[in-house]
Enzyme design. Sequence first.
Site, mmCIF file in Angstrom:
data_model
loop_
_atom_site.group_PDB
_atom_site.id
_atom_site.type_symbol
_atom_site.label_atom_id
_atom_site.label_comp_id
_atom_site.label_asym_id
_atom_site.label_seq_id
_atom_site.Cartn_x
_atom_site.Cartn_y
_atom_site.Cartn_z
ATOM 1 N N ASN A 12 0.861 -1.187 0.000
ATOM 2 C CA ASN A 12 0.000 0.000 0.000
ATOM 3 C C ASN A 12 0.897 1.238 0.000
ATOM 4 O OD1 ASN A 12 -1.806 2.028 0.476
ATOM 5 N ND2 ASN A 12 -2.401 1.340 2.526
ATOM 6 N N LYS A 14 0.055 4.274 -0.388
ATOM 7 C CA LYS A 14 -0.606 5.476 0.144
ATOM 8 C C LYS A 14 -0.318 6.669 -0.782
ATOM 9 C CE LYS A 14 -0.300 3.309 4.618
ATOM 10 N NZ LYS A 14 -0.244 3.430 6.054
ATOM 11 N N HIS A 99 -9.739 0.812 4.908
ATOM 12 C CA HIS A 99 -8.419 1.030 5.507
ATOM 13 C C HIS A 99 -8.548 1.991 6.688
ATOM 14 C CE1 HIS A 99 -4.352 2.536 6.072
ATOM 15 N NE2 HIS A 99 -3.974 1.370 5.603
ATOM 16 N N GLU A 101 -6.941 4.502 7.570
ATOM 17 C CA GLU A 101 -6.888 5.946 7.273
ATOM 18 C C GLU A 101 -8.193 6.428 6.648
ATOM 19 O OE1 GLU A 101 -3.135 5.578 5.230
ATOM 20 O OE2 GLU A 101 -2.319 5.004 7.182
ATOM 21 N N GLU A 171 -5.426 -5.023 10.485
ATOM 22 C CA GLU A 171 -4.446 -3.959 10.702
ATOM 23 C C GLU A 171 -4.813 -3.190 11.969
ATOM 24 O OE1 GLU A 171 -2.306 -2.774 6.823
ATOM 25 O OE2 GLU A 171 -4.138 -1.613 6.960
ATOM 26 N N GLY A 177 2.051 2.491 10.728
ATOM 27 C CA GLY A 177 2.953 3.629 10.581
ATOM 28 C C GLY A 177 3.600 4.081 11.884
ATOM 29 N N SER A 216 3.232 -1.758 10.440
ATOM 30 C CA SER A 216 4.664 -1.700 10.721
ATOM 31 C C SER A 216 5.400 -2.998 10.394
ATOM 32 C CB SER A 216 4.922 -1.266 12.171
ATOM 33 O OG SER A 216 4.462 0.066 12.369
HETATM 34 P P1 PGA Z 1 2.635 0.540 7.593
HETATM 35 O O1 PGA Z 1 1.191 0.684 6.920
HETATM 36 O O2 PGA Z 1 3.246 -0.729 7.064
HETATM 37 O O3 PGA Z 1 3.396 1.764 7.151
HETATM 38 O O4 PGA Z 1 2.420 0.476 9.069
HETATM 39 C C1 PGA Z 1 0.365 -0.438 6.711
HETATM 40 C C2 PGA Z 1 -0.943 -0.035 6.093
HETATM 41 O O5 PGA Z 1 -1.465 1.033 6.452
HETATM 42 O O6 PGA Z 1 -1.501 -0.752 5.242
#
Ligand code: PGA
Length: 252
Positions: A12, A14, A99, A101, A171, A177, A216
Amino acid sequence: MAPRRKRVLAANWKMNHGPTAALAFLESFLDRYAPHDDRTVILFPSALAFSAARTAAAARPDVRFGVQNIHSAEKGAFTGETSASIARDAGAQYVLVGHSERRHVFGETDAQTAEKVIRAASEGLVPVLCVGEKIEEREAGQTDAVVVRQLRAALQALPPATTAGVLIAYEPVWAIGTGRTATPGDASSAHSAIRAELQAIAGAESDAIPILYGGSVTAANAAALLAAPGVDGLLVGGASLEAESWASICNS
Ligand code: PGA
């Protein structure tokens, strides 16, 4: 015995990597990752980098593509949005839905997530439905209840045979993140609650649904997470932006 599910490794990106960076990424990544029959690699570039990325991987049909978001409407006056059929036409096979976000930065509700899942499935896009608890929910012992609620809300209107075609990503919001990864044990425990609920929603056909872990993930912790019982793959943000670390995760 449960069927063996193919490992799924999803990137992803983003709001990172325009067309130029996507091209450079793919040149480097495809050199480092040879096709593997036992796994599926999916990239989710930003909408404007999608076509450049897909074209750069034209000789590698083993690498698949998805979009990060769709609107739930079929088409119409929704300035700035992308429909499922436009995404399909551009070559997307998958779409991220729900997701963290989208839910917590853009305020998408369970109901809107459900509408997007239905729209994706009806247009032939595979929804990758993301679920996960916030830190205060985990601390209150509500992890399983939250993921079960999110699954039910998003999948209740789908026929079981369609549900069997989705992908799920667990997640935990606190792990995205933040550099704070769930332990393999935490991931297994949530995946097992998700697996049980999928069974309740869609019966035996749900055995085919891969459940990915995200939050992460790095080249250093990918193998341990993939070895955790019930973890069928990974959804990776930050560590998927560099071709070298993403290839290392895909080769795990
Ligand atoms: P990250 O994001 O690996 O940077 O923690 C994962 C995601 O949001 O799919």
